[in-house]
Enzyme design. Structure first.
Site, short mmCIF file in Angstrom:
data_model
loop_
_atom_site.label_atom_id
_atom_site.label_comp_id
_atom_site.label_asym_id
_atom_site.label_seq_id
_atom_site.Cartn_x
_atom_site.Cartn_y
_atom_site.Cartn_z
N THR A 203 -5.68 52.50 15.72
CA THR A 203 -6.05 53.86 15.28
C THR A 203 -6.50 53.87 13.82
O THR A 203 -7.51 54.50 13.47
CB THR A 203 -4.84 54.81 15.45
N GLN B 153 -7.65 56.34 20.89
CA GLN B 153 -7.68 57.08 19.63
C GLN B 153 -9.00 56.78 18.93
O GLN B 153 -9.44 55.63 18.88
CB GLN B 153 -6.51 56.66 18.73
N GLN C 281 -9.74 62.52 20.72
CA GLN C 281 -8.34 62.18 20.46
C GLN C 281 -8.18 61.71 19.02
O GLN C 281 -8.89 60.82 18.57
CB GLN C 281 -7.87 61.08 21.43
N ASP C 282 -7.22 62.32 18.30
CA ASP C 282 -6.91 61.90 16.93
C ASP C 282 -8.10 62.05 15.97
O ASP C 282 -8.47 61.12 15.27
CB ASP C 282 -6.42 60.44 16.90
N ASP D 225 -3.67 65.59 19.80
CA ASP D 225 -3.16 65.31 18.45
C ASP D 225 -4.29 65.31 17.42
O ASP D 225 -4.40 64.39 16.60
CB ASP D 225 -2.47 63.93 18.41
N ARG E 178 3.54 68.65 18.18
CA ARG E 178 4.57 67.83 18.83
C ARG E 178 5.21 66.95 17.77
O ARG E 178 4.58 66.59 16.77
CB ARG E 178 4.02 67.01 19.97
N TRP F 19 5.94 64.01 16.30
CA TRP F 19 5.69 62.58 16.18
C TRP F 19 6.79 61.95 15.32
O TRP F 19 7.25 60.85 15.60
CB TRP F 19 4.31 62.37 15.57
#
Length: 303
Positions: free
Chosen positions: A86, A120, A142-143, A164, A220, A222
């Site tokens: 990532t 990611q 994503q991300d 996220d 959320r 993490w």
């Protein structure tokens, strides 16, 4: 402190044709602000700004912001043959302090494929402290925005993603920002990684708007002590009634700090919220609702 200005234009009308070449021209450990004026266009470049290049500004055109685009994912192999992960998937990665971006569009076009791992795909990773983004947009799936670490300020920005799409351990203040979900099913808007109660990190959103598709949690956990606050923010119906997700670990319920203050819209209905979410009082909200949350009075400059 006088600034230095250079220009980038793909048609050769500037000092440089690529953003990377402009960055390479800056001597390390510069102490003057260097403004890189970037003409409109789509720049297919992977940009890395090392810690040795502080005081850098990307300045785009307000009416036609330039786009820096890429499509790396966490599973793509780097030059060493190993997966990028990532951290290195970012189209633009900033390790330097005092970075500023104005009127810019950052993009990672790699799609999120449900059911696969390591997709990611970061548009921007910001790991330096005292960074500010004005009138910028961040597009990903994503991300999208890796708000990794440091003090960060975002004003009048558009941030789009599915899973996220704002994540990391930063201490960041988002003001007048538009957060747009492209989730196909259920996802989280934020994944904040504050990992112990003494860390000063957390995301604060003020006067912002949440719209889009799918169903989303506001955040959320993490990190075990994840901290996110939304104030004066319009939440469309895509926000799940529960609001927040402990990521399957109930021990986090007493540790996270998830607050809401004077928000509006169908998604801001508090009747279905998890019991461990906080409806903040005026006094509890006060530390989170100004740029002083990121010590902005000591380092923010007018764009």
């Amino acid at each position: 402190m006088n600034s230095v200005r250079v220009s980038v234009s793909q048609d050769g009308a500037g000092d440089f044709k690529t953003i990377g070449d402009a960055i390479s021209s800056i001597p390390p450990n510069n102490t003057r602000r260097v403004i890189i004026a970037i003409k409109p266009g789509v720049y297919r470049e992977k940009i890395f700004i090392p810690r040795t290049l502080p005081f850098l500004t990307f300045l785009g055109d307000w009416s036609e912001p330039p786009t820096i685009t890429g499509n790396d994912t966490a599973s793509v192999s780097g030059n060493d043959g190993k997966p990028l992960r990532t951290y290195q998937s970012a189209t633009v990665a900033v390790d330097a302090n005092y970075f500023v971006a104005i009127n810019m569009k950052f993009e990672n076009t790699a799609p999120h494929v449900i059911g696969t791992r390591q997709e990611q795909a970061v548009a921007v990773r910001i790991s330096g402290t005292k960074a500010a983004f004005y009138n910028c947009s961040f597009y990903g799936d994503q991300d999208t925005l890796y708000d990794h670490k440091g003090l960060h300020y975002f004003s009048n920005c558009f941030i789009q993603g599915s899973v996220d799409f704002i994540f990391g351990s930063g201490r960041s203040f988002y003001e007048n920002c538009h957060l747009n979900s492209i989730a196909k099913k259920v996802a989280s808007l934020t994944a904040q990684k504050r990992s112990n109660s003494s860390l000063a990190s957390g995301f604060s959103f003020k006067d912002s708007t949440i719209t889009g598709s799918g169903l989303i949690y506001l955040g959320r956990a993490w990190g075990d002590y994840s901290r996110v606050v939304f104030s004066y923010t319009y939440m469309d119906k895509i926000v799940l009634p529960q609001g927040w997700n402990d990521w399957g670990d109930q021990r986090r319920d007493s540790r996270v700090y998830y607050g809401e203050y004077k928000c509006s819209g169908p998604g801001a209905n508090l009747t279905g919220r998890v019991t461990w979410a906080r409806v903040l009082t005026d006094e509890e909200a006060r530390p989170f609702i100004g740029a002083y949350y990121v010590e902005g009075d000591t380092w923010l400059i007018s764009p």
